[in-house]
Motif scaffolding. Sequence first.
Motif, PDB file in Angstrom:
ATOM      1  N   ASP A  73      41.264 -58.333 -11.762  1.00  0.00           N
ATOM      2  CA  ASP A  73      41.593 -59.731 -11.548  1.00  0.00           C
ATOM      3  C   ASP A  73      40.279 -60.418 -11.229  1.00  0.00           C
ATOM      4  OD1 ASP A  73      42.291 -62.246 -10.526  1.00  0.00           O
ATOM      5  OD2 ASP A  73      44.186 -61.508  -9.757  1.00  0.00           O
ATOM      6  N   ASN A  74      39.684 -61.024 -12.253  1.00  0.00           N
ATOM      7  CA  ASN A  74      38.355 -61.600 -12.064  1.00  0.00           C
ATOM      8  C   ASN A  74      38.365 -62.767 -11.085  1.00  0.00           C
ATOM      9  OD1 ASN A  74      37.161 -59.747 -13.783  1.00  0.00           O
ATOM     10  ND2 ASN A  74      37.401 -61.048 -15.587  1.00  0.00           N
ATOM     11  N   ALA A  75      39.463 -63.506 -11.055  1.00  0.00           N
ATOM     12  CA  ALA A  75      39.543 -64.636 -10.124  1.00  0.00           C
ATOM     13  C   ALA A  75      39.487 -64.153  -8.681  1.00  0.00           C
ATOM     14  CB  ALA A  75      40.817 -65.434 -10.379  1.00  0.00           C
ATOM     15  N   LYS A  76      40.087 -62.986  -8.431  1.00  0.00           N
ATOM     16  CA  LYS A  76      40.096 -62.421  -7.080  1.00  0.00           C
ATOM     17  C   LYS A  76      38.943 -61.438  -6.868  1.00  0.00           C
ATOM     18  CE  LYS A  76      45.089 -62.769  -6.362  1.00  0.00           C
ATOM     19  NZ  LYS A  76      46.339 -62.016  -6.047  1.00  0.00           N
ATOM     20  N   LYS A  77      38.139 -61.229  -7.927  1.00  0.00           N
ATOM     21  CA  LYS A  77      37.035 -60.272  -7.864  1.00  0.00           C
ATOM     22  C   LYS A  77      37.532 -58.922  -7.356  1.00  0.00           C
ATOM     23  CE  LYS A  77      33.397 -63.713  -7.176  1.00  0.00           C
ATOM     24  NZ  LYS A  77      32.284 -64.171  -6.300  1.00  0.00           N
ATOM     25  N   THR A  78      38.611 -58.469  -7.955  1.00  0.00           N
ATOM     26  CA  THR A  78      39.244 -57.233  -7.491  1.00  0.00           C
ATOM     27  C   THR A  78      39.562 -56.330  -8.665  1.00  0.00           C
ATOM     28  OG1 THR A  78      40.194 -58.393  -5.595  1.00  0.00           O
ATOM     29  CG2 THR A  78      41.136 -56.257  -6.154  1.00  0.00           C
ATOM     30  N   LEU A  79      39.262 -55.046  -8.478  1.00  0.00           N
ATOM     31  CA  LEU A  79      39.608 -54.001  -9.431  1.00  0.00           C
ATOM     32  C   LEU A  79      40.747 -53.193  -8.825  1.00  0.00           C
ATOM     33  CD1 LEU A  79      38.542 -52.515 -12.088  1.00  0.00           C
ATOM     34  CD2 LEU A  79      37.390 -50.966 -10.485  1.00  0.00           C
ATOM     35  N   TYR A  80      41.700 -52.793  -9.667  1.00  0.00           N
ATOM     36  CA  TYR A  80      42.854 -52.044  -9.189  1.00  0.00           C
ATOM     37  C   TYR A  80      42.984 -50.715  -9.923  1.00  0.00           C
ATOM     38  CZ  TYR A  80      44.296 -56.651  -7.457  1.00  0.00           C
ATOM     39  OH  TYR A  80      44.349 -57.868  -6.826  1.00  0.00           O
ATOM     40  N   LEU A  81      43.645 -49.767  -9.253  1.00  0.00           N
ATOM     41  CA  LEU A  81      44.068 -48.540  -9.918  1.00  0.00           C
ATOM     42  C   LEU A  81      45.496 -48.253  -9.445  1.00  0.00           C
ATOM     43  CD1 LEU A  81      43.253 -46.244 -11.845  1.00  0.00           C
ATOM     44  CD2 LEU A  81      42.724 -44.875  -9.804  1.00  0.00           C
ATOM     45  N   GLN A  82      46.435 -48.456 -10.328  1.00  0.00           N
ATOM     46  CA  GLN A  82      47.834 -48.118 -10.041  1.00  0.00           C
ATOM     47  C   GLN A  82      48.039 -46.661 -10.407  1.00  0.00           C
ATOM     48  OE1 GLN A  82      50.409 -50.041  -8.677  1.00  0.00           O
ATOM     49  NE2 GLN A  82      51.493 -48.081  -8.651  1.00  0.00           N
ATOM     50  N   MET A  83      48.472 -45.873  -9.443  1.00  0.00           N
ATOM     51  CA  MET A  83      48.645 -44.444  -9.650  1.00  0.00           C
ATOM     52  C   MET A  83      50.118 -44.094  -9.444  1.00  0.00           C
ATOM     53  SD  MET A  83      45.241 -42.975  -7.744  1.00  0.00           S
ATOM     54  CE  MET A  83      45.838 -43.372  -6.113  1.00  0.00           C
ATOM     55  N   ASN A  84      50.754 -43.636 -10.487  1.00  0.00           N
ATOM     56  CA  ASN A  84      52.163 -43.240 -10.438  1.00  0.00           C
ATOM     57  C   ASN A  84      52.296 -41.748 -10.711  1.00  0.00           C
ATOM     58  OD1 ASN A  84      52.872 -45.984 -10.088  1.00  0.00           O
ATOM     59  ND2 ASN A  84      53.012 -46.307 -12.300  1.00  0.00           N
ATOM     60  N   SER A  85      53.446 -41.207 -10.375  1.00  0.00           N
ATOM     61  CA  SER A  85      53.728 -39.775 -10.619  1.00  0.00           C
ATOM     62  C   SER A  85      52.585 -38.911 -10.114  1.00  0.00           C
ATOM     63  CB  SER A  85      53.956 -39.542 -12.121  1.00  0.00           C
ATOM     64  OG  SER A  85      55.028 -40.329 -12.595  1.00  0.00           O
ATOM     65  N   LEU A  86      52.176 -39.172  -8.901  1.00  0.00           N
ATOM     66  CA  LEU A  86      51.032 -38.454  -8.350  1.00  0.00           C
ATOM     67  C   LEU A  86      51.320 -36.972  -8.201  1.00  0.00           C
ATOM     68  CD1 LEU A  86      49.882 -41.158  -5.835  1.00  0.00           C
ATOM     69  CD2 LEU A  86      48.412 -40.088  -7.536  1.00  0.00           C
ATOM     70  N   LYS A  87      50.264 -36.182  -8.401  1.00  0.00           N
ATOM     71  CA  LYS A  87      50.347 -34.732  -8.309  1.00  0.00           C
ATOM     72  C   LYS A  87      49.371 -34.238  -7.229  1.00  0.00           C
ATOM     73  CE  LYS A  87      51.083 -34.468 -13.319  1.00  0.00           C
ATOM     74  NZ  LYS A  87      50.594 -33.885 -14.599  1.00  0.00           N
ATOM     75  N   PRO A  88      49.631 -33.069  -6.669  1.00  0.00           N
ATOM     76  CA  PRO A  88      48.699 -32.539  -5.659  1.00  0.00           C
ATOM     77  C   PRO A  88      47.256 -32.461  -6.175  1.00  0.00           C
ATOM     78  CG  PRO A  88      50.743 -31.309  -5.598  1.00  0.00           C
ATOM     79  CD  PRO A  88      50.844 -32.233  -6.778  1.00  0.00           C
ATOM     80  N   GLU A  89      47.082 -32.210  -7.456  1.00  0.00           N
ATOM     81  CA  GLU A  89      45.720 -32.116  -8.006  1.00  0.00           C
ATOM     82  C   GLU A  89      45.028 -33.473  -8.117  1.00  0.00           C
ATOM     83  OE1 GLU A  89      48.543 -30.862  -9.312  1.00  0.00           O
ATOM     84  OE2 GLU A  89      48.548 -31.026 -11.525  1.00  0.00           O
ATOM     85  N   ASP A  90      45.727 -34.548  -7.819  1.00  0.00           N
ATOM     86  CA  ASP A  90      45.093 -35.873  -7.755  1.00  0.00           C
ATOM     87  C   ASP A  90      44.423 -36.116  -6.404  1.00  0.00           C
ATOM     88  OD1 ASP A  90      47.911 -37.168  -9.542  1.00  0.00           O
ATOM     89  OD2 ASP A  90      45.901 -36.786 -10.358  1.00  0.00           O
ATOM     90  N   THR A  91      44.627 -35.194  -5.478  1.00  0.00           N
ATOM     91  CA  THR A  91      44.022 -35.330  -4.151  1.00  0.00           C
ATOM     92  C   THR A  91      42.504 -35.393  -4.251  1.00  0.00           C
ATOM     93  OG1 THR A  91      45.842 -34.236  -3.008  1.00  0.00           O
ATOM     94  CG2 THR A  91      43.674 -34.151  -1.951  1.00  0.00           C
TER      95      THR A  91
END
Length: 125
Positions: A73-91
């Motif tokens: 969101d360039n107006a908010k100068k913000t980068l996002y990462l939506q993470m779904n279906s998380l797995k233990p190996e994403d730790t």
Amino acid sequence: QMQLAESGGGSVQAGGSLRLSCVVSEYTDSTDYMAWIRQRPGNGREGVAAIYTRGSSTYYTDSVKGRFTISQDNAKKTLYLQMNSLKPEDTGMYYCASDNGGNYRPLQPSNYVYWGQGTQVTVSS
């Protein structure tokens, strides 16, 4: 000089979701890509997702395709990462990073010159 500040990490059970945010102090004229890079316990840094800041192209490592979504969101100068279906190996520790131009491999951590302090993500089984 660009400063990056991540937030949104935490502890969740497998199958859960988290959204990471990264506030950017200011974009530089030479920034091409921003990325989320993680470091899992006992591993080196790994590019998870990257976005071309001048357009909409996105890139993902194979293990997160279909589960993670990077956006900006360039107006908010913000980068996002939506993470779904998380797995233990994403730790791991998740870092927001920005390049300084001349980046032809958007998921390569060594191509990034500005880094945040990181936010911890822990996924339990």
